[in-house]
Design a protein around this motif. Structure first.
Motif, mmCIF file in Angstrom:
data_model
loop_
_atom_site.group_PDB
_atom_site.id
_atom_site.type_symbol
_atom_site.label_atom_id
_atom_site.label_comp_id
_atom_site.label_asym_id
_atom_site.label_seq_id
_atom_site.Cartn_x
_atom_site.Cartn_y
_atom_site.Cartn_z
ATOM 1 N N VAL A 269 -4.921 6.963 -4.039
ATOM 2 C CA VAL A 269 -5.302 6.096 -2.917
ATOM 3 C C VAL A 269 -6.032 4.855 -3.444
ATOM 4 O O VAL A 269 -5.764 3.730 -2.999
ATOM 5 N N LEU B 83 1.120 3.847 -3.127
ATOM 6 C CA LEU B 83 0.676 5.228 -2.930
ATOM 7 C C LEU B 83 1.777 6.208 -3.340
ATOM 8 O O LEU B 83 1.524 7.173 -4.062
ATOM 9 N N LEU C 74 -5.002 0.942 -3.048
ATOM 10 C CA LEU C 74 -5.921 -0.056 -2.490
ATOM 11 C C LEU C 74 -6.086 -1.248 -3.444
ATOM 12 O O LEU C 74 -6.106 -2.398 -3.004
ATOM 13 N N PHE D 243 0.814 -1.218 0.000
ATOM 14 C CA PHE D 243 0.000 0.000 0.000
ATOM 15 C C PHE D 243 0.847 1.267 0.000
ATOM 16 O O PHE D 243 0.660 2.123 -0.877
#
Length: 185
Positions: free
Chosen positions: A163, A117, A167, A113
């Protein structure tokens, strides 16, 4: 290139095209550059496929658009799209995917993650805006500073796309880690 790589490049070009089916939003303040979901497609291609495959997916997409396929948001396609204020963003998608993929590969030891990001923000915002602002200034009467100000309206949406990309990458890595080619290259 292996057959599997070619299929994955085509798949991410297709995902990018599908994101073009979502409606675009024209913003008068942004020099005629619309808000679209397709920048997320470039982020995803890089984060998921890695630098070279991600960039290849974007090159494939741009080639098909140049041939006239109406795959950009709002049903746009053809050579004319390369002469609009959006040109910097459009050609920048190749660099977005490449940079996001390179960062993802460099951060392969980091958790998915945060790595995705960072890759999405640097590639999908910093790099994309570098291309987009220059393209907007070249195709409009805006100075670089005014083009930069005009692009500020896009940042919240692009942050959300970064984001969401992270995810998606994290979810895929949990369920099918071999599909995250940027980590397995």
């Amino acid at each position: 290139m292996k057959d599997r790589s070619l299929v994955q490049i085509a798949l991410y070009a297709a995902i990018f095209a599908v994101l073009g089916l979502l409606p675009k939003f024209d913003i008068p303040l942004a020099g005629g550059v619309p808000i679209t979901a397709q920048s997320m497609g470039a982020m995803l291609a890089g984060v998921m496929l890695g630098a070279w495959r991600g960039a290849a997916a974007m090159v494939l997409m741009l080639f098909v658009v140049a041939l006239g396929a109406p795959l950009l948001a709002g049903g746009r396609g053809g050579l004319g799209v390369f002469f609009t204020p959006s040109i910097g963003f459009i050609v920048g998608w190749v660099a977005v995917a490449f940079v996001a993929g390179a960062i993802m590969q460099a951060l392969r030891k980091a958790p998915v993650f945060p790595a995705a990001l960072i890759a999405s923000v640097v590639g999908g915002i910093v790099v994309m805006y570098a291309f987009g602002i220059v393209g907007m200034a070249m195709r409009t009467q805006l100075s670089l500073l005014d083009a930069t100000k005009a692009c500020l309206i896009f940042i919240p949406g692009d942050a959300i796309k970064a984001v969401l990309t992270a995810l998606v990458a994290q979810t895929v890595a949990r369920g099918l880690p071999e599909a995250l080619l940027s980590r397995n290259a």
